[in-house]
Every structure is written in C-alpha cells, then in structure tokens.
Design an enzyme around this catalytic site. Structure first.
Site, short mmCIF file in Angstrom:
data_model
loop_
_atom_site.label_atom_id
_atom_site.label_comp_id
_atom_site.label_asym_id
_atom_site.label_seq_id
_atom_site.Cartn_x
_atom_site.Cartn_y
_atom_site.Cartn_z
N LYS A 111 0.84 -1.20 0.00
CA LYS A 111 0.00 0.00 0.00
C LYS A 111 0.87 1.25 0.00
O LYS A 111 0.61 2.22 -0.71
CB LYS A 111 -0.95 -0.02 1.21
CG LYS A 111 -2.06 -1.04 1.04
CD LYS A 111 -2.85 -1.30 2.31
CE LYS A 111 -3.85 -2.44 2.04
NZ LYS A 111 -4.54 -2.92 3.22
N GLN A 132 -5.01 -1.95 9.35
CA GLN A 132 -4.82 -3.24 8.69
C GLN A 132 -5.43 -4.35 9.56
O GLN A 132 -5.05 -4.52 10.71
CB GLN A 132 -3.31 -3.48 8.47
CG GLN A 132 -3.00 -4.74 7.69
CD GLN A 132 -3.51 -4.70 6.25
OE1 GLN A 132 -3.38 -3.69 5.55
NE2 GLN A 132 -4.10 -5.79 5.80
N ASP A 141 -11.44 2.52 3.78
CA ASP A 141 -11.81 1.11 3.59
C ASP A 141 -13.32 0.96 3.41
O ASP A 141 -13.80 -0.10 3.00
CB ASP A 141 -11.40 0.29 4.83
CG ASP A 141 -10.12 -0.51 4.60
OD1 ASP A 141 -9.77 -0.73 3.42
OD2 ASP A 141 -9.49 -0.90 5.59
#
Ligand code: NDP
Length: 283
Positions: free
Chosen positions: A53, A97, A120
């Site tokens: 990422k 994460q 997200d």
C-alpha cells in the site's frame, strides 16, 4: 467455450495512471492526498500488504505514513492515535490493517475512524450510505469488482448475479453494488441449501468464500462472467482463488485469474478512495 481473461493487473495499472494525474491536479490546488496506515503486531502477511500500500501511494504521489504498533498496544492507545489522525489535516484516509490482535475491539476501532477518512468503507455510516444508495466511501474490493465489469463493458441491468459469501467487507457490499446497477442479486453462504442450482442460473458470479478451487466449471452457467475474489495459498505455496480456474474457464465467457484479477484492483481502489476523500475536503 474458453473464457476471455479479465486482466486486473493491466486494468489496475491504467487506473493508477489516471489517479496519478488527478493527484497532480489536486496538488496544484494546494492539497496533497495523505493516507495513514495503522499496523498492529508483526503478522508477516499484514506487513507485506502494508508495504504494498505504501509503495502504491508513492507511485501515484499520495503521501503515506505507516504507524507500526506493538502487538501489546492497548485499546485506548490505539483509539488515541485514531483520534489524532482524525483531526490531522494532512491525513485524508485512515486504514487499520485487519485483522488486529484479539484483545482489541475491532468494531470500536472501525467506528472510531472519521467516516470522511474511512477509505476502507467499513464504518457503519458508509456501509449504511451504500445500503440506501447514497454517495460514500465504498469498500475497495467490491468497488474493484464493479470497476472490472464496467471495463469489459458488461451491462448488469436485468442480469442475474450470484454472490457467494456474505462478509461485511466483500459479499454484502458487492451485492449492494450489483443491485444498484439493476442486477437481480442472490447472496449465498454456508447455509445455502443448493449452491450449485443457484450458480447454474447466474449470469455473473462473485466468489468470496475463502476456499481453494471451491467453485468448479460444472457449477456455472455457460457464458457466465466470473469474478474470483478468493486468495488461498495451497500447501505447495501456489496462490489460487475460490474458483477452479481450469474447469471454470471452459464454461465462462469472462473470468478473473488469481493472482492478477480482483487483487490488484483492491489497492487501486484504496488509492482512488484516498484521492476522493482528499477531493471532498475542497467542498
Ligand atoms: P469471510 O471468511 O469473512 O467470508 C466467507 C464467506 O463464505 C462467508 O459468508 C461464509 O458463509 C461463506 N462460505 C463459507 N463456506 C461456504 C460454503 N461451503 N458455501 C457457500 N458459502 C460459504 O471471507 P472474506 O469475505 O473476508 O474473504 C473471502 C475471500 O476473499 C478470502 O479468500 C479472502 O482472502 C479474499 N479476499 C480477497 C481480497 C482481494 O483483495 N482480492 C480482499 C478481501 C478478501 P457464512 O457467512 O455462512 O459463514
């Protein structure tokens, strides 16, 4: 019939180029999109995801910072960090994460992220917005699936779509997006009575199960479009999807490979969401 391959790697590359240009444009207006990634603990797979990422952000000119926290961090320390990032004007996107260690409350963590920075798309406000068809930050993998269908010029209107899997991060949101595009959607899961008969009616299949080579060619309608979200590692180290590619490609009209299908779209959509969150601050 041998299916055409949906090359997610190439499609994601083109999308990243587009994002790079838009990032430049936004920089011209004085805003550099910024992403903060929070990694708790030393899980090797999570570390790889986070590094990827970071690299992807660098390539398109998005500022990124990684907050690598100890496995033993407390809930309140983690929440404090999220609060700081929520009010940091340099940061437009915040991502924790997952999974996080079991002693931490994942639900509380997700809900603490400002919905405007929830790149997200997991915050209940964003999930709710998707449900009622309002514009919001949407989960990356489902958004990537829809992007792939658009790229191959597939019109979902009136088509029958079957989603296998009902997780909050893939199955449910992808089903909502397919519905939004006027498909007739069925969501299957571990308690579905006759998965094969459901799949045999599907013009579009989205597989998000987490079981290697689970959906075979004989379970597909001839000409189906198959999006394989699954990422499963076999004992020999090989990565495979939830769909048995070899038999499925003989039945499908289009199919995503694993790796190189849906996977690359997820990171590209994270970049797109970070850019969108930054653009939203322009008002
Ligand atoms: P979850 O484990 O959260 O969900 C799996 C779903 O599959 C559940 O809804 C479960 O049903 C259903 N399921 C399990 N067994 C069966 C069965 N025999 N028949 C029908 N349905 C079944 O997984 P995720 O949604 O998080 O992920 C799915 C896969 O996608 C994984 O391989 C994951 O690694 C991958 N993934 C890939 C991403 C990418 O970027 N390409 C991103 C995210 C995930 P029930 O609810 O009844 O238990």
């Amino acid at each position: 019939m041998t299916a055409q391959i949906i090359n997610g790697k190439e499609i994601a590359k083109k999308l990243r180029e587009k994002i790079k240009n838009e990032v430049q444009e936004l920089k011209g207006k004085g805003i550099t999109p910024g992403l903060a990634v929070i990694l708790v603990g030393d899980d090797p797979a999570s570390q790889v995801y986070v590094r990827n990422k970071e690299k992807a952000c660098q390539e398109v000119g998005i500022y990124s910072e990684i907050h690598h926290l100890s496995e033993t961090i407390s809930q309140s320390e983690l929440i404090n960090l999220i609060d700081k990032l929520n009010t940091n004007p340099q940061i437009h996107g915040i991502l924790v994460q997952l999974p996080i260690p079991a002693h931490l409350n994942e639900k509380e963590v997700i809900e603490r992220i400002s919905p405007q920075k929830d790149v997200d798309g997991f915050h209940p406000l964003n999930a709710g917005a998707l449900f009622v068809g309002e514009k919001s930050l949407q989960p990356c993998t489902p958004k990537g699936c829809l992007y792939l269908l658009k790229e191959i010029g597939y019109d979902l209107k009136g088509k029958k779509a079957v989603v296998v899997g009902r997780s909050n991060i893939v199955g449910k949101p992808v089903a909502m997006m397919l519905l939004q595009e006027h498909a007739t959607v069925t969501i299957c899961h571990s308690r579905t009575k006759d998965l094969k008969s459901e799949l045999l009616q599907a013009d579009v299949v989205v597989a998000a199960v987490g079981k290697a080579n689970f959906i075979k060619g004989d379970m597909l309608k001839p000409g189906a479009v198959v999006l394989d979200v699954g990422i499963n590692r076999l004992e020999n180290g090989k990565l495979v999807g939830d769909v048995d590619f070899e038999t499925a490609k003989e039945k499908a009209s289009w199919i995503t490979p694993v790796p190189g299908g849906v996977g690359p779209m997820t990171i590209a959509m994270l970049l797109a969401n970070t850019l969108e969150a930054a653009q939203n601050t322009l008002g």
